[in-house]
Write a protein that holds these residues in place. Structure first.
Motif, PDB file in Angstrom:
ATOM      1  N   UNK A  75      13.039  -2.441  -9.144  1.00  0.00           N
ATOM      2  CA  UNK A  75      12.394  -2.529  -7.837  1.00  0.00           C
ATOM      3  C   UNK A  75      10.885  -2.473  -7.970  1.00  0.00           C
ATOM      4  N   UNK A  76      10.202  -2.809  -6.894  1.00  0.00           N
ATOM      5  CA  UNK A  76       8.747  -2.890  -6.931  1.00  0.00           C
ATOM      6  C   UNK A  76       8.070  -1.530  -6.808  1.00  0.00           C
ATOM      7  N   UNK A  77       8.731  -0.552  -6.199  1.00  0.00           N
ATOM      8  CA  UNK A  77       8.110   0.771  -6.060  1.00  0.00           C
ATOM      9  C   UNK A  77       8.018   1.518  -7.384  1.00  0.00           C
ATOM     10  N   UNK A  78       9.083   1.595  -8.204  1.00  0.00           N
ATOM     11  CA  UNK A  78       8.939   2.260  -9.506  1.00  0.00           C
ATOM     12  C   UNK A  78       7.870   1.627 -10.395  1.00  0.00           C
ATOM     13  N   UNK A  79       7.618   0.331 -10.228  1.00  0.00           N
ATOM     14  CA  UNK A  79       6.578  -0.320 -11.023  1.00  0.00           C
ATOM     15  C   UNK A  79       5.200   0.293 -10.769  1.00  0.00           C
ATOM     16  N   UNK A  80       5.025   0.875  -9.580  1.00  0.00           N
ATOM     17  CA  UNK A  80       3.728   1.482  -9.250  1.00  0.00           C
ATOM     18  C   UNK A  80       3.491   2.782 -10.011  1.00  0.00           C
ATOM     19  N   UNK A  81       4.526   3.334 -10.634  1.00  0.00           N
ATOM     20  CA  UNK A  81       4.379   4.543 -11.444  1.00  0.00           C
ATOM     21  C   UNK A  81       3.810   4.233 -12.828  1.00  0.00           C
ATOM     22  N   UNK A  82       4.052   3.033 -13.307  1.00  0.00           N
ATOM     23  CA  UNK A  82       3.792   2.715 -14.712  1.00  0.00           C
ATOM     24  C   UNK A  82       2.310   2.818 -15.109  1.00  0.00           C
ATOM     25  N   UNK A  83       1.353   2.409 -14.273  1.00  0.00           N
ATOM     26  CA  UNK A  83      -0.056   2.554 -14.699  1.00  0.00           C
ATOM     27  C   UNK A  83      -0.467   3.986 -15.015  1.00  0.00           C
ATOM     28  N   UNK A  84       0.264   4.966 -14.468  1.00  0.00           N
ATOM     29  CA  UNK A  84      -0.106   6.368 -14.665  1.00  0.00           C
ATOM     30  C   UNK A  84       0.667   7.038 -15.801  1.00  0.00           C
ATOM     31  N   UNK A  85       1.785   6.455 -16.209  1.00  0.00           N
ATOM     32  CA  UNK A  85       2.684   7.132 -17.151  1.00  0.00           C
ATOM     33  C   UNK A  85       1.989   7.458 -18.469  1.00  0.00           C
ATOM     34  N   UNK A  87       0.829  -1.210   0.000  1.00  0.00           N
ATOM     35  CA  UNK A  87       0.000   0.000   0.000  1.00  0.00           C
ATOM     36  C   UNK A  87       0.862   1.258   0.000  1.00  0.00           C
ATOM     37  N   UNK A  88       1.936   1.226   0.793  1.00  0.00           N
ATOM     38  CA  UNK A  88       2.849   2.372   0.840  1.00  0.00           C
ATOM     39  C   UNK A  88       3.498   2.602  -0.516  1.00  0.00           C
ATOM     40  N   UNK A  89       3.883   1.535  -1.194  1.00  0.00           N
ATOM     41  CA  UNK A  89       4.538   1.652  -2.502  1.00  0.00           C
ATOM     42  C   UNK A  89       3.590   2.228  -3.544  1.00  0.00           C
ATOM     43  N   UNK A  90       2.321   1.874  -3.455  1.00  0.00           N
ATOM     44  CA  UNK A  90       1.342   2.430  -4.384  1.00  0.00           C
ATOM     45  C   UNK A  90       1.215   3.943  -4.198  1.00  0.00           C
ATOM     46  N   UNK A  91       1.196   4.394  -2.958  1.00  0.00           N
ATOM     47  CA  UNK A  91       1.120   5.835  -2.675  1.00  0.00           C
ATOM     48  C   UNK A  91       2.361   6.544  -3.206  1.00  0.00           C
ATOM     49  N   UNK A  92       3.517   5.949  -2.967  1.00  0.00           N
ATOM     50  CA  UNK A  92       4.779   6.545  -3.420  1.00  0.00           C
ATOM     51  C   UNK A  92       4.825   6.606  -4.942  1.00  0.00           C
ATOM     52  N   UNK A  93       4.374   5.526  -5.581  1.00  0.00           N
ATOM     53  CA  UNK A  93       4.378   5.477  -7.043  1.00  0.00           C
ATOM     54  C   UNK A  93       3.542   6.582  -7.653  1.00  0.00           C
ATOM     55  N   UNK A  94       2.360   6.842  -7.067  1.00  0.00           N
ATOM     56  CA  UNK A  94       1.511   7.907  -7.607  1.00  0.00           C
ATOM     57  C   UNK A  94       2.156   9.276  -7.411  1.00  0.00           C
ATOM     58  N   UNK A  95       2.700   9.523  -6.224  1.00  0.00           N
ATOM     59  CA  UNK A  95       3.360  10.807  -5.973  1.00  0.00           C
ATOM     60  C   UNK A  95       4.519  11.020  -6.936  1.00  0.00           C
ATOM     61  N   UNK A  96       5.281   9.963  -7.187  1.00  0.00           N
ATOM     62  CA  UNK A  96       6.403  10.070  -8.122  1.00  0.00           C
ATOM     63  C   UNK A  96       5.906  10.418  -9.521  1.00  0.00           C
ATOM     64  N   UNK A 153       8.512  14.430   0.118  1.00  0.00           N
ATOM     65  CA  UNK A 153       7.109  14.341  -0.281  1.00  0.00           C
ATOM     66  C   UNK A 153       6.486  13.105   0.359  1.00  0.00           C
ATOM     67  N   UNK A 154       5.304  13.262   0.907  1.00  0.00           N
ATOM     68  CA  UNK A 154       4.600  12.139   1.529  1.00  0.00           C
ATOM     69  C   UNK A 154       3.114  12.270   1.259  1.00  0.00           C
ATOM     70  N   UNK A 155       2.424  11.130   1.304  1.00  0.00           N
ATOM     71  CA  UNK A 155       0.982  11.115   1.046  1.00  0.00           C
ATOM     72  C   UNK A 155       0.276  10.298   2.094  1.00  0.00           C
TER      73      UNK A 155
END
Length: 259
Positions: free
Chosen positions: A102-112, A78-87, A257-259
């Motif tokens: 890593x698994x956190x940058x992968x959370x950015x991809x759905x939004x790119x 859940x934390x990684x998803x929040x970080x991915x969106x903020x990034x 930055x935090x969410x």
């Protein structure tokens, strides 16, 4: 400490690496110094996390193994998803970015795909495949550049001399990098030395460096130093930083930055 003292500590480490254990009495006889001198040497080496003192001597410290990509995907999701969106919110149209493994940058991809004409450089096989899937569905109109190198099946990434050589002349607007540990005392560190070298280079070869790190990595130190807070522009996490970190962040000019 004198040069002789530094040479003695280096010799102690060589013996420890060869035999796995040393005794203070043997070291005192070998170097023809007092037991008190050897104890001071061992104290200093233990402080640097190079050995672990035990009764009568010292042993090699246990090193924490880097979790596999699959193991990491189950940690703080859940934390990684929040970080991915903020990034993702830091990406602009037509940016050229580096996306770390890593698994956190992968959370950015759905939004790119919400950005136009983004060029993504990556060392992550998982990120490359996810971006290709977006392109096949016509949900990403940017460019994908996969770096070459030695493939790690365990971590689904490339690294090593080939990767380092391939990136030597490349510069990006924004580098989104991962770390394995961070602390005010030791900065950002990694389990893997080669990974640390590549991360450090991307931080140097970008206009904006962004570290993605959930709170499970705080107040920890890993094997290889990447850099200090002074070298990083932005840290993104799911929580606000510890109160005792805020002065250091202000001194270094690092935005949190935090969410």
């Amino acid at each position: 400490m004198s040069l002789a003292g530094e040479e003695r500590k280096l010799s102690i480490m060589n013996l420890l690496n060869e035999y796995g254990k040393v005794t203070a009495a043997d070291l005192a006889r070998m170097f023809e110094v007092t037991s008190e001198t050897i104890r001071r040497d061992l104290d200093e080496l233990e402080k640097d996390n190079k050995l672990k003192k035990v009764y009568g001597g010292a042993i090699k410290p246990k090193t924490e193994a880097e979790p596999t990509l699959v193991e990491r995907s189950c940690i703080n999701q859940e934390a990684k998803e929040k970080i991915g969106y903020l990034a993702f919110t830091l990406i602009d149209d037509h940016d050229v970015i580096f996306l770390d493994e890593g698994t956190t940058p992968l959370q950015m991809i759905p939004y790119i795909g919400q950005r136009t004409g983004v060029t993504v450089l990556t060392s992550s096989i998982s990120a490359m495949m996810a971006l290709i899937e977006l392109q096949k569905r016509e949900q990403f109109d940017g460019k994908i550049i996969m770096l070459g190198g030695v493939v790690s099946a365990k971590h689904l990434r490339v690294s090593g001399a080939f990767t380092e050589a391939g990136m030597s002349d490349l510069f990006v607007n924004k580098a989104f990098v991962t770390v394995d540990a961070l602390s005010v005392e030791h900065g950002f560190t990694s389990y893997d030395y080669e990974k640390a070298v590549l991360t450090r280079k991307w931080i140097q070869q970008c206009d904006l460096s962004v570290v993605l790190a959930d709170s499970s990595k705080w107040n920890k130190r890993s094997l290889a130093k990447i850099c200090g807070f002074d070298n990083v522009d932005v840290v993104i996490s799911e929580l606000e930083p510890p109160e005792e970190w805020k002065d250091r962040l202000e001194q270094s000019g690092t935005r949190w930055m935090a969410r």
